[in-house]
Write a protein that holds these residues in place. Sequence first.
Motif, short mmCIF file in Angstrom:
data_model
loop_
_atom_site.label_atom_id
_atom_site.label_comp_id
_atom_site.label_asym_id
_atom_site.label_seq_id
_atom_site.Cartn_x
_atom_site.Cartn_y
_atom_site.Cartn_z
N LEU A 164 0.77 -1.35 0.06
CA LEU A 164 0.17 0.19 -0.13
C LEU A 164 0.72 0.99 0.19
N ASP A 165 0.62 1.66 -0.60
CA ASP A 165 1.13 3.49 -0.34
C ASP A 165 0.66 4.13 0.81
N PRO A 166 1.64 4.87 1.15
CA PRO A 166 1.28 5.89 2.30
C PRO A 166 0.37 6.46 3.08
N GLN A 167 -0.92 6.60 1.89
CA GLN A 167 -2.26 6.90 1.82
C GLN A 167 -2.38 6.13 2.02
N GLY A 168 -3.06 5.05 1.13
CA GLY A 168 -2.84 3.53 1.79
C GLY A 168 -3.24 3.40 3.72
#
Length: 239
Positions: A164-168
């Motif tokens: 996952l990306d940081p937002q996720g």
Amino acid sequence: MEYVLTAENLTKEYKGFRALDALSLHVPKGAIYGLVGRNGAGKTTFIRILCALQEPTGGGYSLFGVDNGDRSVIPVRRKMGAVVETPAVYQELTAEENLQIQYRVLGRGDFDAIPGLLELVGLEDTGKKKVKHFSLGMRQRLGIAVALAGEPELLILDEPVNGLDPQGIIEVRKLLQKLNRERGVTILISSHILDELSRLATHYGFIDRGRMVEETAATDIAESLETHYMKLMGGDRNE
Ligand code: ATP
């Protein structure tokens, strides 16, 4: 202390190779329990056994006080929800349709709770969008929603923030905190991402080569999780 999950001497042998070697583990009610270990330590094997996807070759575990060998563990398993590896969701369907299918699987006739569940995981605005057009984080949250459809008291997640990306990562973290704090869901989570795990976990189990090296409350670790892990596991990778 009340435990929702314990394992004693749990062993899984594949043709002479022990993926789990007399593992013992204790997950207190209300905990967010982080299962930590290098690649191949046995985390996924353990989780697959809990989900009855694999049989142990020795020892056992107890779910909500019921031993795995006991027939009544089958209904007790309904108190557990899990996302193992990639979430099992239908790509051609919407989030709502995926949840409807899961509700049918669980024998729940009315779908009244679905909007609330979609809101809980932050997917209430996805409408007619098919899952194949979702981001990885949205898919992961849908997987968690599917696991939550049976209103489990214990949620088991294998590497929920992998890829996952940081937002996720932040979204999944907030969701898990909310479930734990507001709904009292006990969570067992395996992760390689120590920094992220340390923001969530109240307890840890450090496993290596299928054995429990240490179980501890997060409050009993004075140093950073990374420092503690390196001291405990050492630098040798043995791979
Ligand atoms: P990762 O973090 O890489 O997912 P893990 O801690 O989840 O690792 P497992 O997937 O549980 O580790 O694997 C534990 C060990 O058991 C590994 O050495 C793996 O190669 C071995 N193993 C897993 N499944 C089988 C199988 N079906 N046959 C033989 N060995 C297996």
